[in-house]
Design a protein around this motif. Structure first.
Motif, PDB file in Angstrom:
ATOM      1  N   ARG A  43       2.947   9.352  12.129  1.00 30.34           N
ATOM      2  CA  ARG A  43       4.473   9.590  11.767  1.00 30.34           C
ATOM      3  C   ARG A  43       4.722  10.769  10.632  1.00 30.34           C
ATOM      4  N   HIS A  44       3.715  11.100   9.860  1.00 32.99           N
ATOM      5  CA  HIS A  44       4.070  11.926   8.554  1.00 32.99           C
ATOM      6  C   HIS A  44       3.044  13.260   8.779  1.00 32.99           C
ATOM      7  N   ILE A  45       1.940  13.018   9.396  1.00 36.26           N
ATOM      8  CA  ILE A  45       1.016  14.352   9.482  1.00 36.26           C
ATOM      9  C   ILE A  45       0.393  14.213  11.072  1.00 36.26           C
ATOM     10  N   PRO A  46       1.277  14.529  11.827  1.00 38.33           N
ATOM     11  CA  PRO A  46       0.871  14.412  13.364  1.00 38.33           C
ATOM     12  C   PRO A  46      -0.282  15.449  13.898  1.00 38.33           C
ATOM     13  N   ALA A  47      -0.395  16.524  13.038  1.00 34.34           N
ATOM     14  CA  ALA A  47      -1.551  17.556  13.083  1.00 34.34           C
ATOM     15  C   ALA A  47      -2.825  17.084  12.979  1.00 34.34           C
ATOM     16  N   LEU A  48      -2.904  16.007  12.172  1.00 29.30           N
ATOM     17  CA  LEU A  48      -4.205  15.371  11.784  1.00 29.30           C
ATOM     18  C   LEU A  48      -4.725  14.621  13.042  1.00 29.30           C
ATOM     19  N   ARG A  90      -5.146   0.534  10.582  1.00 31.18           N
ATOM     20  CA  ARG A  90      -4.014   0.765  11.407  1.00 31.18           C
ATOM     21  C   ARG A  90      -2.826   1.418  10.545  1.00 31.18           C
ATOM     22  N   THR A  91      -2.503   0.699   9.466  1.00 32.51           N
ATOM     23  CA  THR A  91      -1.503   1.300   8.717  1.00 32.51           C
ATOM     24  C   THR A  91      -1.542   2.812   8.528  1.00 32.51           C
ATOM     25  N   ILE A  92      -2.727   3.499   8.064  1.00 33.26           N
ATOM     26  CA  ILE A  92      -2.878   4.825   7.769  1.00 33.26           C
ATOM     27  C   ILE A  92      -3.011   5.551   9.403  1.00 33.26           C
ATOM     28  N   LEU A 126       1.069  -1.406  -0.072  1.00 30.12           N
ATOM     29  CA  LEU A 126       0.130  -0.106  -0.036  1.00 30.12           C
ATOM     30  C   LEU A 126       0.690   1.154   0.115  1.00 30.12           C
ATOM     31  N   THR A 127       0.817   2.048  -0.869  1.00 35.95           N
ATOM     32  CA  THR A 127       1.574   3.349  -1.088  1.00 35.95           C
ATOM     33  C   THR A 127       0.539   4.563  -0.694  1.00 35.95           C
ATOM     34  N   LEU A 128       1.151   5.209   0.083  1.00 32.20           N
ATOM     35  CA  LEU A 128       0.482   6.583   0.845  1.00 32.20           C
ATOM     36  C   LEU A 128       1.145   7.693   0.716  1.00 32.20           C
ATOM     37  N   ARG A 129       0.295   8.874   0.465  1.00 33.53           N
ATOM     38  CA  ARG A 129       1.019  10.025   0.465  1.00 33.53           C
ATOM     39  C   ARG A 129       1.733  10.551   1.757  1.00 33.53           C
TER      40      ARG A 129
END
Length: 115
Positions: free
Chosen positions: A108-113, A100-102, A26-29
């Motif tokens: 890790r990448h968008i902590p504000a969310l 879980r992955t999201i 799974l590839t995520l932005r």
């Protein structure tokens, strides 16, 4: 006649690959636009929406906006409609792995969310 402006090509956000125990990828932005973040924070559109419906729609919206590619059994999916359809068709265990992955990806990448 007015001249049309040429659009600048959008820069693609960096991506991260996540592999499950079966070898599917799974590839995520790594990031989301400000408009997408506002949409996620807005919550349900109507008061009639149940908590479960709102939670499911938010999960689908996150998947829609973050997923770029999903390779399942060496079959790559990159079309947004196909990706969302595959997510909706997935069995419970696969959907749970994606959620879980999201969640980990957001921390890790968008902590504000994730706050």
């Amino acid at each position: 006649m007015a001249k049309r402006r040429k659009r600048r090509p959008r820069e693609k956000a960096p991506t991260v690959d996540y592999r499950d125990e079966e070898g599917n990828v799974l590839t995520l932005r790594e990031s989301l636009s400000a408009g997408t973040l506002r949409k996620l924070e807005a919550g349900p559109a109507t008061a009639a929406t149940s908590q479960d419906d709102a939670w499911r729609r938010r999960q689908e919206l996150l998947f829609e906006r973050l997923a770029v590619r999903w390779e399942i059994a060496d079959l790559p999916l990159e079309d947004q409609k196909m990706l969302l359809g595959r997510y909706r068709m997935a069995d419970h265990a696969t959907q749970e792995w994606v959620r879980r992955t999201i969640d980990e990806h957001i921390q890790r990448h968008i902590p504000a969310l994730g706050e």
